[in-house]
Scaffold this motif. Sequence first.
Motif, PDB file in Angstrom:
ATOM      1  N   PHE A  41      15.321  98.270 102.939  1.00 15.87           N
ATOM      2  CA  PHE A  41      16.048  97.274 103.723  1.00 15.87           C
ATOM      3  C   PHE A  41      17.499  97.100 103.283  1.00 15.87           C
ATOM      4  N   SER A  42      17.897  97.719 102.196  1.00 14.29           N
ATOM      5  CA  SER A  42      19.301  97.649 101.798  1.00 14.29           C
ATOM      6  C   SER A  42      19.617  98.713 100.765  1.00 14.29           C
ATOM      7  N   SER A  43      20.902  99.021 100.656  1.00 10.86           N
ATOM      8  CA  SER A  43      21.400  99.907  99.617  1.00 10.86           C
ATOM      9  C   SER A  43      22.524  99.190  98.892  1.00 10.86           C
ATOM     10  N   VAL A  44      22.362  99.046  97.592  1.00 15.39           N
ATOM     11  CA  VAL A  44      23.312  98.275  96.797  1.00 15.39           C
ATOM     12  C   VAL A  44      24.210  99.218  96.003  1.00 15.39           C
ATOM     13  N   PRO A  45      25.535  99.049  96.086  1.00 12.79           N
ATOM     14  CA  PRO A  45      26.425  99.895  95.286  1.00 12.79           C
ATOM     15  C   PRO A  45      26.297  99.559  93.800  1.00 12.79           C
ATOM     16  N   CYS A  53      31.605 106.067  71.284  1.00 15.64           N
ATOM     17  CA  CYS A  53      32.006 105.262  70.135  1.00 15.64           C
ATOM     18  C   CYS A  53      33.038 106.039  69.329  1.00 15.64           C
ATOM     19  N   GLU A  54      34.139 105.393  68.975  1.00 16.43           N
ATOM     20  CA  GLU A  54      35.185 106.092  68.242  1.00 16.43           C
ATOM     21  C   GLU A  54      34.949 106.103  66.732  1.00 16.43           C
ATOM     22  N   THR A  55      33.778 105.589  66.309  1.00 16.79           N
ATOM     23  CA  THR A  55      33.384 105.704  64.905  1.00 16.79           C
ATOM     24  C   THR A  55      32.407 106.854  64.714  1.00 16.79           C
ATOM     25  N   CYS A  56      31.342 106.903  65.541  1.00 19.58           N
ATOM     26  CA  CYS A  56      30.327 107.955  65.375  1.00 19.58           C
ATOM     27  C   CYS A  56      30.415 109.031  66.456  1.00 19.58           C
ATOM     28  N   TYR A  57      31.235 108.792  67.498  1.00 21.20           N
ATOM     29  CA  TYR A  57      31.489 109.760  68.580  1.00 21.20           C
ATOM     30  C   TYR A  57      30.273 110.036  69.460  1.00 21.20           C
ATOM     31  N   ARG A  58      29.275 109.158  69.422  1.00 23.97           N
ATOM     32  CA  ARG A  58      28.099 109.348  70.265  1.00 23.97           C
ATOM     33  C   ARG A  58      28.284 108.662  71.615  1.00 23.97           C
ATOM     34  N   VAL A  59      27.479 109.112  72.574  1.00 26.39           N
ATOM     35  CA  VAL A  59      27.578 108.609  73.939  1.00 26.39           C
ATOM     36  C   VAL A  59      26.788 107.312  74.099  1.00 26.39           C
ATOM     37  N   ILE A  60      27.363 106.376  74.848  1.00 22.90           N
ATOM     38  CA  ILE A  60      26.722 105.111  75.189  1.00 22.90           C
ATOM     39  C   ILE A  60      26.822 104.935  76.700  1.00 22.90           C
ATOM     40  N   LEU A  61      25.723 104.510  77.327  1.00 23.36           N
ATOM     41  CA  LEU A  61      25.709 104.286  78.778  1.00 23.36           C
ATOM     42  C   LEU A  61      25.540 102.807  79.073  1.00 23.36           C
ATOM     43  N   TYR A  62      26.392 102.291  79.962  1.00 27.08           N
ATOM     44  CA  TYR A  62      26.286 100.916  80.418  1.00 27.08           C
ATOM     45  C   TYR A  62      26.034 100.906  81.921  1.00 27.08           C
ATOM     46  N   GLY A  63      25.083 100.081  82.352  1.00 27.24           N
ATOM     47  CA  GLY A  63      24.792  99.961  83.771  1.00 27.24           C
ATOM     48  C   GLY A  63      25.550  98.804  84.387  1.00 27.24           C
ATOM     49  N   ASN A  64      25.922  98.977  85.644  1.00 23.32           N
ATOM     50  CA  ASN A  64      26.637  97.955  86.412  1.00 23.32           C
ATOM     51  C   ASN A  64      25.854  97.762  87.707  1.00 23.32           C
ATOM     52  N   PRO A  65      24.737  97.002  87.660  1.00 26.26           N
ATOM     53  CA  PRO A  65      23.766  97.002  88.757  1.00 26.26           C
ATOM     54  C   PRO A  65      24.275  96.490  90.096  1.00 26.26           C
ATOM     55  N   THR A  66      25.318  95.679  90.099  1.00 25.19           N
ATOM     56  CA  THR A  66      25.851  95.206  91.387  1.00 25.19           C
ATOM     57  C   THR A  66      27.301  95.638  91.602  1.00 25.19           C
ATOM     58  N   ASP A  67      27.752  96.531  90.764  1.00 20.85           N
ATOM     59  CA  ASP A  67      29.096  97.103  90.891  1.00 20.85           C
ATOM     60  C   ASP A  67      30.195  96.036  90.896  1.00 20.85           C
TER      61      ASP A  67
END
Length: 208
Positions: A41-45, A53-67
Amino acid sequence: MTTGIRKVSFCPHCSNTAPQELVYTQRFLESSWDTNSLQEFSSVPCSTFVATCETCYRVILYGNPTDVIPEKEFCLGELEYPKFELHNSVPKKIREIYDEGSRIKWTAPNLFAVQIRKALEELCHDRKANGQYLNAQLKDLADRSEIPDVLVELAHILRLLGNKGAHSSTEGVHPSQVDELDEFFRVIIEYVYVAPGKLKTFREKYHW
């Protein structure tokens, strides 16, 4: 690739509060469904922020559920990876103990092991296990079929590593052991709380 956007935030990999750089933003549409008709019934952006991280250089993912979170505030998004929160079906006290331990997982493996043992003790308390000591309480849970034998063995490993972390003066918990320690605890939590909680939610949602 670089965006030049940096924010100081907590890194769940290295447990440092340090600058993180946004390197990529992935935008997409998330479908919503009517649980009765199973029709969309809907599509949400939405969007996912990829940072390092500029200390350990590993990747971090953050979600933005409603943009709605701007790129310059990417670290305000919901942490998607690495994710150390426990499912909301787990009692609050256990989640708090685990969350506190996870923040020192790599920097203080001995203390992490102690926190896991403490969370295991709280699990036994929540399930009203009988026995004066943790070893007896775990046996009681097994005798009552609250947890199977293989999980009792995992729990005993967590108990012993927690003891080692708290009392060993020369040889403590090694950083190479914390991932297994974490995984073993999550397996127990999944069996006792998460799977039954998800099943309950599914039945309520689809009226099974």
